[in-house]
Design a protein around this motif. Structure first.
Motif: not given
Length: 172
Positions: A67-70, A104-107, A161-164
Motif C-alpha cells: 500500500x502507498x505509505x502515508x 527512499x522511493x521504491x524501485x 514496497x516490493x511491488x516491482x
C-alpha cells in the motif's frame, strides 16, 4: 398473429410494471457525505493532520502489503507538486534518502510500466505526482465499521514496497 399481439401486450405490461416498481433514491442517501451529490458545500470532519516537520514524526503502518505509505509530515510549502518542481524528491530520491534519513522511493517509481523498462535514476513520468497515491497521516476515525486485517509476508513488507518484484507474481 395472435402470438405477436400477446407478446406485445406482455412486454408492454412488464415495462409498465417495472416503471411502477422502481423506487427513486435521493442523492443525499447515496454516500457518506449525507448531502446532495450536486452540492459543493460539504462539511469536512474535524480531522487534524500532522504539523510536524519531516523527520520528526512517527510513521503509521501501511494498510496492507505494498500500500502507498502515508505522508507523516506537514505538506505546508511543498504543494503543488508538478513534474518540474517536486520537493518530495529533494529527500526521498534514492540517491539522497539514506543521507538525510528519509524513506527512499521504491524501485517501482523508477520503472515505466507502460514501456516495461527502467527509467534508471529518473522517477517515472507516471510517478512524479506523489499526492496522487500518498496522503497525509491524520487522526481521522473510520466512517464505517471495518473488519479488514492486513496480512504481510514478512516484517520488512510493513515498511518497504516490493511491488516491482511481485507485480507479476502468480501470472503465467
Amino acid at each position: 398473429m395472435k402470438n405477436k399481439i400477446f407478446l406485445s401486450l406482455a412486454v408492454a405490461t412488464l415495462i409498465s410494471a417495472c416503471g411502477f416498481a422502481v423506487k427513486s433514491v435521493d442523492s443525499k442517501d447515496l454516500g457518506l457525505r449525507k448531502t446532495s451529490l450536486e452540492s459543493e458545500n460539504i462539511e469536512l470532519l474535524d480531522v487534524k493532520y500532522s504539523q510536524l516537520s519531516a523527520g520528526e514524526s512517527v510513521l503509521i503502518e501501511r494498510s496492507f502489503e505494498n500500500a502507498p505509505p502515508l505522508i507523516p509530515h506537514t505538506l505546508e510549502d511543498m504543494l503543488p507538486i508538478v513534474k518540474d518542481n517536486n520537493i518530495c524528491l529533494s529527500c526521498h530520491d534514492q540517491s539522497i534518502a539514506k543521507d538525510v534519513g528519509a524513506t527512499p522511493l521504491p524501485n517501482s517509481h523508477y520503472f515505466d510500466l507502460r514501456k516495461n523498462k527502467s527509467t534508471k535514476d529518473m522517477v517515472s513520468e507516471a510517478r512524479f505526482n506523489c499526492t496522487q497515491c500518498h496522503v497525509p497521516q491524520s487522526d481521522a476515525k473510520p466512517l464505517v465499521n471495518n473488519t479488514f486485517e492486513a496480512k504481510f509476508k514478512n516484517e520488512e513488507s510493513k515498511k518497504r514496497s516490493n511491488l516491482l518484484d511481485v507485480l507479476n507474481e502468480g501470472v503465467r
